[in-house]
Design a protein around this motif. Structure first.
Motif, short mmCIF file in Angstrom:
data_model
loop_
_atom_site.label_atom_id
_atom_site.label_comp_id
_atom_site.label_asym_id
_atom_site.label_seq_id
_atom_site.Cartn_x
_atom_site.Cartn_y
_atom_site.Cartn_z
N TYR A 172 0.64 -1.28 0.02
CA TYR A 172 -0.07 0.04 -0.02
C TYR A 172 0.84 1.42 0.13
O TYR A 172 0.63 2.01 -0.66
N ASP A 196 -6.52 -2.76 -7.29
CA ASP A 196 -7.57 -1.73 -8.01
C ASP A 196 -8.22 -2.56 -9.19
O ASP A 196 -9.32 -2.24 -9.44
N PRO B 12 -22.47 0.19 -2.94
CA PRO B 12 -21.18 0.31 -3.69
C PRO B 12 -20.41 1.51 -2.88
O PRO B 12 -20.82 2.38 -2.20
N ILE B 13 -19.18 1.09 -2.87
CA ILE B 13 -18.13 1.90 -1.68
C ILE B 13 -18.38 3.33 -2.32
O ILE B 13 -18.21 4.23 -1.49
N TYR B 14 -17.97 3.58 -3.65
CA TYR B 14 -17.91 5.09 -3.93
C TYR B 14 -19.45 5.81 -3.69
O TYR B 14 -19.13 6.90 -3.19
N ARG B 40 -5.46 9.98 -2.94
CA ARG B 40 -4.49 8.87 -2.65
C ARG B 40 -4.43 8.57 -0.84
O ARG B 40 -4.60 7.44 -0.48
N ARG B 47 -8.33 2.13 3.05
CA ARG B 47 -7.91 0.65 2.63
C ARG B 47 -8.88 0.45 1.53
O ARG B 47 -9.29 -0.65 1.39
N ILE B 48 -9.07 1.29 0.63
CA ILE B 48 -9.70 1.01 -0.64
C ILE B 48 -9.14 1.38 -1.78
O ILE B 48 -8.13 2.30 -1.67
N SER B 49 -9.77 1.17 -2.96
CA SER B 49 -9.04 1.40 -4.28
C SER B 49 -8.93 2.90 -4.71
O SER B 49 -9.85 3.62 -4.19
N VAL B 50 -7.95 3.60 -5.12
CA VAL B 50 -7.75 4.92 -5.27
C VAL B 50 -8.49 5.27 -6.69
O VAL B 50 -9.38 6.40 -6.69
N ILE B 51 -8.93 4.37 -7.54
CA ILE B 51 -10.09 4.33 -8.72
C ILE B 51 -11.41 4.77 -8.13
O ILE B 51 -11.99 5.70 -8.43
N THR B 52 -11.73 4.05 -7.05
CA THR B 52 -13.14 4.18 -6.36
C THR B 52 -13.13 5.36 -5.67
O THR B 52 -14.17 5.87 -5.79
N ARG B 55 -13.58 8.17 -8.39
CA ARG B 55 -14.99 8.24 -8.94
C ARG B 55 -15.74 9.00 -7.76
O ARG B 55 -16.59 9.79 -8.53
#
Lengths: 278, 124
Positions: A172, A196, B12-14, B40, B47-52, B55
């Protein structure tokens, strides 16, 4: 920029064919390659590392064409493979010296800080390390030459949950706009935590490449009777498991009629159901 | 700023990020022009995706809740409290319309609905 671009990658062996494979890993992201043993994960990673030569297709890493960009490209890639080729009589300090001679960008200070962070003794012989310690040492070494791309093959398999979490935390912290990570694993829960993007390889073919969260949003588990399932649009049903008391089906949530309960699906269930169906 | 992300809620997370940040803005928990954590950093902490996360921020920006200054980050947009109230009222009205549409099918009178509402309200 993309960290990795695979276009039409193909490699044939006597009883196995990989590809043709198209895959992109954008900078600043983590992609998890998942698939059963023998699905072609290692073959894919090896063609990126120029350990094998593909029969067809192109491999671009950090904007440079493989294999022409090697050997200088190796400086920019940190690698942790399942089987580690570190001589057993060396201790962590000596491993550092060995790495310093292999990588011109070797940063002893960074290495020492990783050894401390990961609780690794510098004077114990490698052969006396536990599997968890061996993996952590390999990771410390891979991260200590200012690599921009990190490639890990089954790095978390066979490790206890605490060590796995420690490794995931380090990953991370590594991944920012200037870095990217490609990791393969069959421990899907680890990939679900950190990735991701998820790419699912099955029998040498990419069944699925998708943003992880979109994947989990898009699909769900429908529990219903066989009659209920038969009434649905078959193209919205990706996979199903029939048992004595009903059916469990992997479905596209958006295309289910109102009134049906669709449960959230986790990545592991999703992959297993898809693999069975293919 | 408190954000609670659930992996099992099915939402959904977003969307979870969007709705919680909206709530914080509406309740005054986040003031106008206050800086939001970088995409970021938020992704790393939760602890989640940066893409999400990206969004979610894009969605908030599209709906006018936040604005982004290139190179500086994202900030809470200055919003008209009247407008925000108006928006909430419209949402309540549309939910009520839905209730009014569904109730006759179940043979519910206005009194039944009022009683249901007060019972639900007490339970909360």
């Amino acid at each position: 920029m993309n960290a990795i671009e695979l276009r039409g990658l193909t490699k044939s062996y006597q009883s196995f064919q990989l590809g043709p494979l198209d895959l992109t890993l954008p900078m600043g992201t983590i992609l998890g390659l998942v698939g059963e043993n023998g699905a072609g994960k290692s073959t894919t990673l090896k063609s990126i590392l120029d350990l094998i030569r593909p029969d067809a297709g192109s491999v671009t890493v950090l904007g440079q064409t493989v294999p022409d960009a090697y050997p200088s490209l190796k400086e920019e890639i940190g690698v942790v493979l399942d089987e580690l080729a570190i001589p057993g009589f060396l201790d962590a300090r000596e491993v550092g010296k060995l790495m310093a001679s292999a990588y011109s960008n070797w940063d002893e200070q960074v290495y020492q800080s990783y050894l401390a962070k990961l609780d690794l003794p510098s004077n114990k012989k490698y052969k006396d390390f536990s599997r968890g310690m061996k993996m952590k040492l390999a990771l410390a070494a891979a991260l200590s030459h200012h690599a921009r791309l990190l490639i890990l093959d089954e790095a978390t398999s066979g490790l206890d949950p605490m060590v796995r979490q420690e490794i995931l935390d380090i990953l991370y912290d590594f991944c920012d706009e200037e870095h990217a990570i490609l990791l393969s694993s069959h421990i899907v829960s680890d990939l679900e935590k950190i990735c991701d993007y998820i790419a699912f390889l099955h029998k040498g073919r990419l069944v699925l490449v998708e943003e992880k969260d979109r994947l989990l949003e898009r699909f769900g588990l429908l529990k219903c009777s066989e009659a209920d399932l038969a009434a649905l649009d078959p193209s919205a049903v990706l996979a199903k498991r029939v048992h004595h008391y009903g059916v469990e089906a992997l479905v596209e949530r958006d295309r289910m009629p109102a009134g049906l309960t669709v449960d959230a699906v986790n990545l592991e269930e999703l992959i297993i159901l898809l693999a069975k169906e293919k | 700023m408190n954000l609670m992300i659930s992996n099992s809620s099915g939402q959904p997370i977003y969307e979870q990020i969007c709705s919680q940040i909206k709530q914080l803005i509406q309740s005054g928990g986040l003031a106008a022009d206050e800086a939001l954590p970088s995409i970021r950093l938020l992704a790393k902490d939760l602890r989640i995706s940066v893409i999400t996360t990206k969004r979610a921020y894009e969605e908030l920006e599209r709906e006018g809740y936040i604005y982004t200054v290139p190179g500086k980050g994202s900030f809470v947009a200055r919003r008209n409290p009247e407008l925000m109230r108006e928006e909430q009222l419209r949402k309540i009205e549309s939910l009520m319309e839905e209730i009014a549409r569904l109730a006759p099918g179940c043979g519910l009178s206005n009194e039944d609905l009022m009683e249901m509402f007060s019972i639900l309200h007490l339970e909360e």
